[in-house]
Design an enzyme around this catalytic site. Structure first.
Site, PDB file in Angstrom:
ATOM      1  CG  HIS A 144     -47.478 -78.050 -13.396  1.00  0.00           C
ATOM      2  ND1 HIS A 144     -46.143 -78.332 -13.371  1.00  0.00           N
ATOM      3  CD2 HIS A 144     -48.103 -79.216 -13.726  1.00  0.00           C
ATOM      4  CE1 HIS A 144     -45.956 -79.605 -13.677  1.00  0.00           C
ATOM      5  NE2 HIS A 144     -47.133 -80.168 -13.883  1.00  0.00           N
ATOM      6  CD  GLU A 145     -52.112 -78.889 -13.823  1.00  0.00           C
ATOM      7  OE1 GLU A 145     -52.041 -79.637 -14.825  1.00  0.00           O
ATOM      8  OE2 GLU A 145     -51.611 -79.182 -12.730  1.00  0.00           O
ATOM      9  CG  MET A 203     -56.144 -84.162 -15.330  1.00  0.00           C
ATOM     10  SD  MET A 203     -54.569 -85.052 -15.315  1.00  0.00           S
ATOM     11  CE  MET A 203     -54.378 -85.402 -17.059  1.00  0.00           C
ATOM     12  CD  GLU A 204     -51.746 -82.846 -17.592  1.00  0.00           C
ATOM     13  OE1 GLU A 204     -51.076 -83.810 -17.992  1.00  0.00           O
ATOM     14  OE2 GLU A 204     -51.966 -82.628 -16.375  1.00  0.00           O
ATOM     15  CB  CYS A 223     -58.855 -90.417 -18.043  1.00  0.00           C
ATOM     16  SG  CYS A 223     -60.649 -90.571 -18.222  1.00  0.00           S
ATOM     17  CD  GLN A 224     -51.620 -87.811 -16.007  1.00  0.00           C
ATOM     18  OE1 GLN A 224     -51.790 -87.123 -15.000  1.00  0.00           O
ATOM     19  NE2 GLN A 224     -50.780 -87.474 -16.960  1.00  0.00           N
ATOM     20  CE1 TYR A 244     -45.751 -83.168 -11.969  1.00  0.00           C
ATOM     21  CE2 TYR A 244     -45.151 -85.425 -11.463  1.00  0.00           C
ATOM     22  CZ  TYR A 244     -46.109 -84.482 -11.777  1.00  0.00           C
ATOM     23  OH  TYR A 244     -47.423 -84.863 -11.922  1.00  0.00           O
ATOM     24  N   PRO A 285     -58.290 -86.060  -6.717  1.00  0.00           N
ATOM     25  CG  PRO A 285     -57.836 -87.961  -8.020  1.00  0.00           C
ATOM     26  CD  PRO A 285     -58.882 -86.918  -7.765  1.00  0.00           C
TER      27      PRO A 285
END
Length: 612
Positions: free
Chosen positions: A305-306, A280-281, A129-130, A393, A276
């Site tokens: 990172h997540e 994703m967090e 969804c992002q 980033y 993709p």
């Protein structure tokens, strides 16, 4: 009246939805969801209320108390970026029920047939969804300025199961002969042999963090707060469990640095190769590409990172995508602090160095539109997927690192914890952060040129390339490559993927094809199982005109859908190249397109249309 966000129809004077109760019926044969959603506002509202939609069919809108219809309309011509505005006309109502269905062309959903999955036996579907794709799953105020709680019922064909960025509260299916049902037959039970699972997200999240996946999913416990899930069978699940066994240690390190972990669980789902992004967090259920499973636990950097997003991004969120650096710059800084504790200062310095090279590469990418080298950007009329880059980033990280160097790490740590505690579960803009910084670090505006960092283009003069013994050694070895000296086997004996990636990224360009071939003959970089290394090498090979590697480039582009790999490889094949290479890229995409997520399809389409 004015929109609250350049990427949303949501009006600044309208109330924001606080809770949504969703029901989804999964139809794999038609690649659609048949759905309903009950929306709650903080107080009764009269007049228009605008929601974002894309590729949705709206069947009805009713008052749930009276079942009387609520007038609604869709804007007649879809906006190429925002989709269609759904306008409801409310009459002192605080709740409304929308019945709708998705389209097979939903930009957030990828429906995979059994042959496209690891098991080859059952279909699979997942969301991404992002940045602004939640509107293609359900009508919503699709802006990070809006934070919602939600519950969801997912109705699936048996024997599939599902996961969400939420807590699973119930699961029910018809009983198998000789086996007790998962739950007592009740309103969840489906007589047609389908499974219904119920979820609830009690913390308010921005819509882009809404996520689910459904299919044949295995699971394995790896820590008190972490379970690994995977599509692809026991082999993938076993490898993921080994790779991410240190998740609990990372959570504890994060809590020590940034404060309490607010999301109860930190579960991880390894998706099919078409996912993709690297990760994703999504809160409670991080989505990961299988390419992060490298067999040596170095994929834990993506997990770090997540995880860091649990504080910076999920707890405190950028108000619009123009402030995206508030999510990613902070998270990149937090990730490297976690990595420094868990893996050591040398590895953290390598990560900073890889990021430094990536930031410099982005300056070249945006040389004709330097607006997108700023931290605070203007994105009116701009698709955020088209300008997604390392700038928020890495320039964001550099800005925070600059502040840390100015005031010292202990003072910056104290500031960071106070910042998170002050704004948790809120969405803020860059100006709010700057006001907080100036108020809590007296005199910082006289010590650092904040305007240059936020509004200036390019890399500020007080940004810093990392310094460490290992980093310097690798960069110096890379500089010697075009002089005819490649690293010896003794020099690379302890290297993992990050060392090789840093080396390749720092090899001076252009490179003689014969030199690259000699390097590959010795170290088999084009065959590396670490895609960071493999793609960095193949990108360099394509730019150097090494046609013998085009076959491996094609295999790679057909095996994975991660945009971090698709973008540089397709760009290398079509930018400043001959017509033959461009036609090869076009053919590969036509053959691989259906295996890519819709977001990735759009990115590659954009690259090819720009150069072909």
């Amino acid at each position: 009246m004015a929109p609250i966000d350049p990427h949303s129809f949501t009006e600044s004077t309208h109330p924001l939805v606080t809770h949504i109760s969703l029901s989804f019926y999964f139809s794999f044969p038609t690649s659609t969801l048949r759905s309903s959603a009950l929306y709650s506002l903080p107080a009764p509202h009269s007049g228009p209320l605008l929601l974002d939609t894309r590729s949705l069919s709206i069947h009805s809108v009713v008052d749930p108390s009276t079942l009387l219809p609520i007038p609604f309309s869709l804007s007649p011509s879809p906006d190429p970026i925002r989709g269609q505005a759904l306008t409801l006309t409310l009459d002192s109502q605080s709740r409304f029920l929308i019945s709708f269905s998705t389209s097979p062309s939903s930009s957030a959903l990828q429906w995979l047939s059994p042959p496209q999955t690891g098991s080859k036996a059952h279909p699979f579907v997942f969301t991404q969804c992002q940045a602004i794709h939640a509107r293609s799953v359900f009508p919503c105020q699709d802006t990070p300025a809006a934070r919602i709680r939600y519950s969801a019922l997912l109705n699936l064909p048996s024997p599939l199961s599902s996961v969400m960025s939420a807590a699973k509260t119930r699961s029910a299916r018809p009983p198998v002969p000789g086996e007790a049902p998962l739950a007592a037959p009740d309103d969840l039970w489906c007589a047609d042999g389908r499974l219904v699972e119920e979820f609830s997200m009690e913390q308010p999240i921005p819509p882009y963090l809404f996520a689910f996946a459904a299919g044949e999913i295995g699971e394995r416990e790896v820590g008190p707060r972490t379970r690994v899930y995977a599509e692809g069978g026991p082999e993938v699940l076993d490898a993921a469990a080994r790779e991410f066994a240190g998740a609990e240690e990372m959570i504890r390190v994060g809590e020590g640095l940034f404060g309490e972990y607010e999301w109860e669980r930190f579960d991880l789902l390894v998706l099919p190769p078409s996912f993709p992004y690297g990760g994703m967090e999504n809160p409670r259920m991080v989505f990961l590409t299988p390419t992060v499973i490298k067999g040596d636990a170095t994929g834990a950097q993506v997990v770090a990172h997540e995880l860091a997003h649990s504080w910076t991004g999920n707890l405190i969120t950028n108000k619009t995508n123009e402030d995206f650096w508030l999510n990613e710059g902070f998270t990149t800084y937090a990730e490297r602090r976690i990595v420094e504790v868990v893996q050591g200062e040398d590895i953290a310095a390598l990560n900073i160095g890889i990021g430094w090279r990536g930031l410099n590469d982005e300056m070249e990418r945006f040389k004709d539109n330097m607006e997108f080298t700023k931290l605070k950007t203007k994105q009116e009329g701009v698709d955020p997927d088209d300008v997604y880059s390392q700038v928020p980033y890495e320039k964001g990280f550099q800005f925070l690192w600059r502040i840390e160097r100015q005031i010292g790490r202990p003072a910056f740590d104290e500031f960071l914890k106070k910042y998170i505690a002050t704004f948790k579960f809120q969405s803020i803009d860059t100006e709010t952060f700057l006001d907080f910084l100036v108020a809590n670090v007296p005199g910082i505006e006289n010590q650092i040129n904040l305007k240059v960092w936020i509004e200036g283009t390019g890399i500020p003069p007080d940004a810093l390339e990392p310094v460490s013994t290992l980093y310097t050694k690798i960069v110096n070895l890379a500089k010697e490559f075009t002089l005819g000296r490649m690293p010896t086997e003794d020099e690379v004996a302890d290297w993992h993927g990050q060392e090789w990636e840093l080396y390749i990224e720092n090899v001076p360009k252009p490179v003689e094809a014969s030199q690259l071939a000699a390097l590959d003959t010795r170290y088999r970089l084009s065959e590396s199982k670490d895609y960071e290394v493999k793609v960095a090498f193949l990108q360099l090979a394509v730019k150097s005109g090494c046609k013998e590697y085009f076959g491996e480039v094609e295999n790679t582009l057909k095996q994975v859908g991660r945009m971090k790999y698709l973008r540089p490889l397709y760009t290398a094949m079509v930018q400043d190249t001959k017509e033959e290479e461009k036609m090869i890229a076009k053919r590969i995409f036509s053959e691989a397109r259906d295996s890519y997520h819709p977001i990735a399809q759009g990115v590659v389409d954009s690259i090819l249309s720009k150069h072909i």
